[in-house]
Scaffold this motif. Structure first.
Motif, PDB file in Angstrom:
ATOM      1  N   VAL A   7       8.648 -19.992 -16.170  1.00  0.00           N
ATOM      2  CA  VAL A   7       7.641 -20.930 -16.672  1.00  0.00           C
ATOM      3  C   VAL A   7       6.779 -20.303 -17.762  1.00  0.00           C
ATOM      4  N   LEU A   8       6.494 -21.108 -18.794  1.00  0.00           N
ATOM      5  CA  LEU A   8       5.521 -20.761 -19.828  1.00  0.00           C
ATOM      6  C   LEU A   8       4.330 -21.700 -19.676  1.00  0.00           C
ATOM      7  N   ILE A   9       3.121 -21.141 -19.684  1.00  0.00           N
ATOM      8  CA  ILE A   9       1.901 -21.947 -19.549  1.00  0.00           C
ATOM      9  C   ILE A   9       1.175 -21.986 -20.884  1.00  0.00           C
ATOM     10  N   ALA A  10       0.952 -23.197 -21.418  1.00  0.00           N
ATOM     11  CA  ALA A  10       0.254 -23.364 -22.690  1.00  0.00           C
ATOM     12  C   ALA A  10      -1.013 -24.181 -22.478  1.00  0.00           C
ATOM     13  N   PHE A  20      -3.231 -21.297 -12.847  1.00  0.00           N
ATOM     14  CA  PHE A  20      -1.871 -21.785 -12.681  1.00  0.00           C
ATOM     15  C   PHE A  20      -0.902 -20.620 -12.483  1.00  0.00           C
ATOM     16  N   ARG A  21      -1.112 -19.529 -13.233  1.00  0.00           N
ATOM     17  CA  ARG A  21      -0.217 -18.373 -13.084  1.00  0.00           C
ATOM     18  C   ARG A  21      -0.299 -17.801 -11.674  1.00  0.00           C
ATOM     19  N   LEU A  22      -1.514 -17.666 -11.151  1.00  0.00           N
ATOM     20  CA  LEU A  22      -1.689 -17.122  -9.802  1.00  0.00           C
ATOM     21  C   LEU A  22      -1.055 -18.043  -8.756  1.00  0.00           C
ATOM     22  N   ILE A  23      -1.247 -19.346  -8.922  1.00  0.00           N
ATOM     23  CA  ILE A  23      -0.681 -20.313  -7.980  1.00  0.00           C
ATOM     24  C   ILE A  23       0.842 -20.237  -7.971  1.00  0.00           C
ATOM     25  N   LEU A  24       1.435 -20.245  -9.151  1.00  0.00           N
ATOM     26  CA  LEU A  24       2.896 -20.252  -9.238  1.00  0.00           C
ATOM     27  C   LEU A  24       3.493 -18.937  -8.753  1.00  0.00           C
ATOM     28  N   THR A  25       2.895 -17.839  -9.176  1.00  0.00           N
ATOM     29  CA  THR A  25       3.407 -16.530  -8.771  1.00  0.00           C
ATOM     30  C   THR A  25       3.361 -16.372  -7.253  1.00  0.00           C
ATOM     31  N   ARG A  47      11.014 -17.429 -28.141  1.00  0.00           N
ATOM     32  CA  ARG A  47      11.265 -16.018 -27.799  1.00  0.00           C
ATOM     33  C   ARG A  47      11.679 -15.842 -26.342  1.00  0.00           C
ATOM     34  N   LEU A  48      11.014 -16.564 -25.454  1.00  0.00           N
ATOM     35  CA  LEU A  48      11.184 -16.331 -24.021  1.00  0.00           C
ATOM     36  C   LEU A  48      12.200 -17.266 -23.362  1.00  0.00           C
ATOM     37  N   ARG A  49      12.483 -18.397 -23.997  1.00  0.00           N
ATOM     38  CA  ARG A  49      13.427 -19.377 -23.464  1.00  0.00           C
ATOM     39  C   ARG A  49      13.118 -19.771 -22.018  1.00  0.00           C
ATOM     40  N   PRO A  50      11.911 -20.259 -21.756  1.00  0.00           N
ATOM     41  CA  PRO A  50      11.559 -20.647 -20.389  1.00  0.00           C
ATOM     42  C   PRO A  50      12.345 -21.877 -19.951  1.00  0.00           C
ATOM     43  N   ASP A  51      12.425 -22.063 -18.643  1.00  0.00           N
ATOM     44  CA  ASP A  51      13.054 -23.264 -18.108  1.00  0.00           C
ATOM     45  C   ASP A  51      12.087 -24.447 -18.154  1.00  0.00           C
ATOM     46  N   VAL A  52      10.806 -24.156 -17.911  1.00  0.00           N
ATOM     47  CA  VAL A  52       9.776 -25.193 -17.862  1.00  0.00           C
ATOM     48  C   VAL A  52       8.547 -24.729 -18.635  1.00  0.00           C
ATOM     49  N   VAL A  53       7.966 -25.628 -19.417  1.00  0.00           N
ATOM     50  CA  VAL A  53       6.699 -25.348 -20.101  1.00  0.00           C
ATOM     51  C   VAL A  53       5.637 -26.287 -19.543  1.00  0.00           C
ATOM     52  N   LEU A  54       4.529 -25.712 -19.083  1.00  0.00           N
ATOM     53  CA  LEU A  54       3.346 -26.499 -18.722  1.00  0.00           C
ATOM     54  C   LEU A  54       2.504 -26.598 -19.985  1.00  0.00           C
ATOM     55  N   MET A  55       2.385 -27.804 -20.536  1.00  0.00           N
ATOM     56  CA  MET A  55       1.835 -27.983 -21.877  1.00  0.00           C
ATOM     57  C   MET A  55       0.559 -28.824 -21.868  1.00  0.00           C
ATOM     58  N   ASP A  56      -0.554 -28.210 -22.238  1.00  0.00           N
ATOM     59  CA  ASP A  56      -1.789 -28.963 -22.424  1.00  0.00           C
ATOM     60  C   ASP A  56      -1.623 -29.882 -23.635  1.00  0.00           C
ATOM     61  N   ILE A  57      -2.233 -31.043 -23.601  1.00  0.00           N
ATOM     62  CA  ILE A  57      -2.099 -31.979 -24.714  1.00  0.00           C
ATOM     63  C   ILE A  57      -3.018 -31.616 -25.866  1.00  0.00           C
ATOM     64  N   ARG A  58      -4.281 -31.351 -25.540  1.00  0.00           N
ATOM     65  CA  ARG A  58      -5.269 -31.111 -26.597  1.00  0.00           C
ATOM     66  C   ARG A  58      -5.543 -29.622 -26.740  1.00  0.00           C
ATOM     67  N   VAL A  80       9.530 -29.959 -20.213  1.00  0.00           N
ATOM     68  CA  VAL A  80       8.101 -29.873 -20.525  1.00  0.00           C
ATOM     69  C   VAL A  80       7.326 -30.802 -19.603  1.00  0.00           C
ATOM     70  N   LEU A  81       6.310 -30.250 -18.958  1.00  0.00           N
ATOM     71  CA  LEU A  81       5.372 -31.023 -18.148  1.00  0.00           C
ATOM     72  C   LEU A  81       4.036 -31.030 -18.865  1.00  0.00           C
ATOM     73  N   MET A  82       3.525 -32.212 -19.183  1.00  0.00           N
ATOM     74  CA  MET A  82       2.262 -32.316 -19.886  1.00  0.00           C
ATOM     75  C   MET A  82       1.085 -32.175 -18.920  1.00  0.00           C
ATOM     76  N   LEU A  83       0.048 -31.495 -19.362  1.00  0.00           N
ATOM     77  CA  LEU A  83      -1.178 -31.336 -18.584  1.00  0.00           C
ATOM     78  C   LEU A  83      -2.271 -32.179 -19.221  1.00  0.00           C
ATOM     79  N   THR A  84      -2.921 -32.999 -18.417  1.00  0.00           N
ATOM     80  CA  THR A  84      -3.958 -33.869 -18.949  1.00  0.00           C
ATOM     81  C   THR A  84      -5.090 -34.011 -17.946  1.00  0.00           C
TER      82      THR A  84
END
Length: 221
Positions: A7-10, A20-25, A47-58, A80-84
């Motif tokens: 997972v990549l967290i943006a 989120f990193r602590l929760i997932l780990t 670069r990292l080729r994640p399977d899932v990206v947690l993506m903030d909208i704004r 991609v999972l959007m965070l709102t």
């Protein structure tokens, strides 16, 4: 030992990323990177080729919508999972049309967050049907001038059109099977063929398409 999706967290808020990193780990999900804006997210995803990206909208520099478009163009297998912060967010609607696999509210519970990441990694979409339906009803009509995900439905059989219509109303495979008096295996076959014929990534895009093409209209049960 970590298992499952990478997972990549943006998000431009460090506190959100850290939480989120602590929760997932802690739940055995590997976080391979973080980004504090959309441009960083695109670079990190390539670069990292994640399977899932947690993506903030704004986010500054580049918003999550543009970042999602670029990431999915570069790596169509990525999810991609959007965070709102609120469910009826027009940018979430646009992200679903672009190919995002669902959305999460930022106050999501820890267990739901981990489950959501694992769900979309399997190729499914994270959709709360009632929320998604309200979201699409609110914004689909306003965005009629924007091309639909794919407007040519001529390739579909009558049964596939029926299945797509029910998908647009938020029915699960189990509910589809009951409604159409079919086995779940047959329903899954119909759904897979619809996705292949219309170049859809998942149920999220199917819901958007059903509204944009008029198969489903606001107020349909």
């Amino acid at each position: 030992m970590t298992t499952g999706p990478r997972v990549l967290i943006a998000d431009d808020q460090e506190l959100i990323r850290t939480g989120f990193r602590l929760i997932l780990t802690a739940r055995g999900v590997e976080v391979v990177g973080e980004a504090n804006d959309g441009a960083e997210a695109v670079t990190a995803a390539r670069r990292l080729r994640p399977d899932v990206v947690l993506m903030d909208i704004r986010m500054p520099a580049m918003n999550g919508l543009e970042a999602t478009r670029l990431i999915l163009e570069s790596d169509p297998r990525c999810r991609v999972l959007m965070l709102t912060t609120f469910d009826l967010d027009r940018y979430v609607y646009a992200a679903l049309a672009l190919g995002a696999s669902g959305f999460l509210l930022k106050d999501v519970t820890a267990d739901h967050l981990a489950a959501a990441v694992r769900l979309v990694d399997t190729g499914d979409a994270l959709l709360a049907p009632s929320i998604t339906r309200r979201l699409v009803q609110r914004f689909a009509a306003e965005d009629r001038e924007r091309p639909a995900v794919h407007r040519d439905l001529d390739a579909l059989t009558p049964r596939e059109l029926e299945v797509l219509t029910l998908l647009g109303r938020g029915l699960s495979n189990t509910e589809l099977a009951q409604e159409l008096t079919l086995s779940e295996a047959t329903v899954k076959t119909h759904v897979a063929r619809i996705f292949a014929k219309l170049a859809l990534r998942d149920r999220a895009q199917a819901v958007v398409l059903a509204y944009e093409t008029g198969l489903v209209t606001p107020g349909d049960a």
